[in-house]
Design an enzyme around this catalytic site. Structure first.
Site, PDB file in Angstrom:
ATOM      1  N   ASP A   1     -28.045 -24.813  -9.257  1.00 15.07           N
ATOM      2  CA  ASP A   1     -27.683 -25.980 -10.051  1.00 15.07           C
ATOM      3  C   ASP A   1     -28.201 -25.814 -11.482  1.00 15.07           C
ATOM      4  O   ASP A   1     -29.346 -25.412 -11.688  1.00 15.07           O
ATOM      5  CB  ASP A   1     -28.328 -27.214  -9.394  1.00 15.07           C
ATOM      6  CG  ASP A   1     -27.875 -28.517 -10.002  1.00 15.07           C
ATOM      7  OD1 ASP A   1     -26.686 -28.832  -9.896  1.00 15.07           O
ATOM      8  OD2 ASP A   1     -28.726 -29.228 -10.598  1.00 15.07           O
ATOM      9  N   GLU A  40     -24.014 -22.459 -11.478  1.00 16.83           N
ATOM     10  CA  GLU A  40     -23.308 -23.388 -12.351  1.00 16.83           C
ATOM     11  C   GLU A  40     -23.875 -23.169 -13.755  1.00 16.83           C
ATOM     12  O   GLU A  40     -25.039 -23.451 -14.007  1.00 16.83           O
ATOM     13  CB  GLU A  40     -23.600 -24.814 -11.880  1.00 16.83           C
ATOM     14  CG  GLU A  40     -22.973 -25.872 -12.743  1.00 16.83           C
ATOM     15  CD  GLU A  40     -23.613 -27.249 -12.562  1.00 16.83           C
ATOM     16  OE1 GLU A  40     -22.885 -28.237 -12.651  1.00 16.83           O
ATOM     17  OE2 GLU A  40     -24.835 -27.338 -12.368  1.00 16.83           O
TER      18      GLU A  40
HETATM   19  C1  NOJ Z   1     -25.049 -30.554 -11.515  1.00 15.47           C
HETATM   20  C2  NOJ Z   1     -24.531 -31.102 -10.226  1.00 15.47           C
HETATM   21  O1  NOJ Z   1     -23.290 -30.539  -9.943  1.00 15.47           O
HETATM   22  C3  NOJ Z   1     -24.472 -32.600 -10.368  1.00 15.47           C
HETATM   23  O2  NOJ Z   1     -23.837 -33.201  -9.271  1.00 15.47           O
HETATM   24  C4  NOJ Z   1     -25.883 -33.125 -10.554  1.00 15.47           C
HETATM   25  O3  NOJ Z   1     -25.838 -34.508 -10.818  1.00 15.47           O
HETATM   26  C5  NOJ Z   1     -26.583 -32.437 -11.729  1.00 15.47           C
HETATM   27  N1  NOJ Z   1     -26.402 -31.016 -11.724  1.00 15.47           N
HETATM   28  C6  NOJ Z   1     -28.060 -32.724 -11.717  1.00 15.47           C
HETATM   29  O4  NOJ Z   1     -28.676 -31.999 -10.687  1.00 15.47           O
END
Ligand code: NOJ
Length: 550
Positions: free
Chosen positions: A200, A242
């Site tokens: 993440d 990501e």
């Molecule tokens: C990216 C995630 O995809 C999202 O759902 C989340 O709210 C944020 N990161 C914070 O962790």
């Protein structure tokens, strides 16, 4: 499967708490998921990506953990999780989990200790300053839901940094102990048997936050360190991250040591996602052609992960304002469908007006483009969203299994469900559910099963090289090819509604009895690759030649 399993994988993303509830408490659980593994195996999924599974106050759907070494008791026990890994493995399905370590929940014992005293051993695990930083109203990821990135903590008598919501304090990555702890967390889950992690918020993890500097430096070496660590623990483990940054900034995330990636194995292709949306909205493949041309060349072993939908809003921030408005006008005409000024909180089927041909076209295109396809649960049956729910919750409603009460998701009374099921309109569970589609060989679900099975016969998509076939095409048509050691595939996708004829005869010299392997309808046999018929929203996946050298 090739040596690099992730290059030919089909990843299915799900949130356990909205998938299947086995004990009737209204919350999906691990045992419920175990009971659905056969469904996923039949669909052809080879890897499940689980949204966060750790104990959490759930103020951001689990992206706010309080214990990285456990599973949320609402979902089950660690024992259940080990059983899940075993049962998935029996079916040839791998499991990767979300690694959310940019931040913790403010309820995490580390933060509780850190705020309690400057002398706490955990104080320096977070990012503190004494004075209000001048840039504290900059860099918010959730504008409208978040006012600042630095908040004052009265107990600590200091300001702490949080790139996301206020209840998600960022961990301090310049602290060696924090880095070691993250590695320990990965070891723990690898030891249990996961095949890797979806990382993440990667750009923020490696950010070395400097108050007053909205462009703080990044320490990419941590990614090299993490890769080495993970690979020593489990040679075939993957890191899928990501990193929603400009394409020219992406190569450094993959890393390159002597031509091979030495940091992250896979990155989500956010750029392609936005361009795909624009192309679908315009019925014009040009944005996808641009994306194919503009994406940086990857070092060996690096791979894109393609997607149309995930658990967040469709992020259109990489498009120009004008392009974004085109997509909004087409797929998010109501203000209520937008989020954070940059995205759309809808599922694909509803965005495409529940037009079956259009949905097939979109997914055939995604799954044929270079990279590893990622599919969000419920998309395979064409689920919709519930816009009466807050923010991103609109697209996080329970899986629709059957006509039974609560869509067969849970036997709890409706008011106890983790989130309401969609029970009205064209996307209500009585119309859209697995049971009905399982019985119908013409259903969207049956189509997904067929399409995913076809991927097994087209390893060039995952492991080969993809390029645009740059010959004159009728408006709306994208022609691309994938070449690998196993041969060559050509793909035609008509993003427009007109029936057309396509000339691919430039491929004739390479062709060896070309055949259609996936089409939207029965077309006349491929023959000579000239005058190929292609219906509006039609697609043809054509095997041009097969190599017998492998
Ligand atoms: C990216 C995630 O995809 C999202 O759902 C989340 O709210 C944020 N990161 C914070 O962790």
């Amino acid at each position: 499967m090739g040596d690099r399993w992730y290059q030919e994988a089909v990843v299915y993303c799900l949130d356990i708490d909205t998938f299947e509830d086995s004990d009737g408490d209204g919350v999906g659980d691990i045992r419920g998921l175990i009971g659905r593994l056969d469904y996923l195996a039949r669909l052809g999924v080879t890897c499940i990506w689980l949204n966060p599974i750790h104990p959490s106050p759930n103020k951001d759907d689990g992206y706010d953990a309080t214990d990285f070494y456990n599973v949320d008791p609402r979902l089950g026990t660690l024992g259940d999780f080990a059983e899940l890994l075993h049962q998935a493995g029996n079916r040839g399905i791998r499991v990767i989990i979300d690694l959310v370590v940019n931040h913790t929940s403010d309820q995490h014992p580390w933060f509780q200790s850190a705020r309690s005293s400057p002398d706490s051993p955990y104080r320096d695990w977070y990012v503190w300053v004494e004075e209000a930083p001048p840039d504290r109203h900059q860099g918010m990821v959730f504008p409208g839901e978040q006012n600042e990135t630095w908040s004052y903590d009265r107990t600590a008598k200091a300001w702490y940094y949080h790139r996301f919501y206020k209840f998600q304090p960022d961990l301090n990555f310049s602290n060696r102990k924090v880095r070691d702890e993250i590695k320990k967390i990965t070891s723990f889950w690898l030891q249990l048997g996961v095949s890797g992690f979806r990382i993440d918020a990667a750009p923020f993890i490696i950010e070395l936050t400097e108050p007053g500097n909205p462009d703080s430096p990044k320490d990419f070496e941590f990614l090299t360190e993490l890769r080495q660590h993970v690979q020593w623990r489990r040679a075939d483990a993957v890191l899928l991250a990501e990193a929603n940054v400009e394409p020219d900034q992406l190569p450094v995330y993959f890393g390159d040591s002597g031509g091979s990636a030495n940091r992250l194995h896979m990155l989500f292709d956010f750029m392609l996602n936005g361009r795909l949306m624009l192309a679908l909205a315009r019925q014009d493949p040009e944005p996808v052609i641009d994306a194919l041309r503009d994406t940086p060349r990857l070092p060996a072993g690096a791979q894109w992960a393609t997607f149309l939908r995930n658990h967040d809003e469709i992020d259109l921030s990489r498009l120009t304002a004008e392009q974004r408005n085109e997509v909004f006008a087409q797929f998010g005409p109501d203000e209520n469908m937008h989020l954070y000024g940059r995205g759309i909180r809808r599922r694909l089927a509803s965005m495409l007006g529940n037009d079956r041909r259009h949905i097939e076209l979109a997914y055939a295109l995604q799954f044929s483009l270079r990279g590893t396809p990622v599919l969000r649960y419920g998309e395979e049956i064409g689920m919709g969203e519930d816009l009466s729910l807050r923010g991103r919750e609109a697209i996080r409603t329970p899986m629709q299994w059957s006509y039974k009460e609560n869509a067969g998701f849970s036997s709890a009374p409706a008011e106890k469900l983790v989130r309401p099921v969609i029970d009205k309109g064209d996307f209500g569970y009585e119309k859209v559910n697995v049971t009905a589609q399982r019985r119908d060989p013409r259903s969207l679900l049956a189509w997904f099963e067929r399409m995913i099975r076809t991927l097994r016969e087209a390893p060039e998509i995952g492991s080969g090289t993809t390029s645009h076939i740059d010959v004159p095409m009728p408006p709306g048509v994208l022609a691309h090819r994938a070449d690998g050691p196993t041969g060559t595939m050509a793909f035609l996708h008509n993003l427009g509604t007109e029936d057309v004829e396509v000339d691919l005869s430039t491929l004739q010299p390479e062709a060896d009895l070309p055949i259609d392997v996936l089409t939207d309808r029965n077309y006349p046999e491929v023959g000579k690759l000239d005058s190929l018929k292609l219906a509006g929203y039609g697609y043809r996946w054509i095997r041009v030649c097969r190599s017998t050298d492998v």
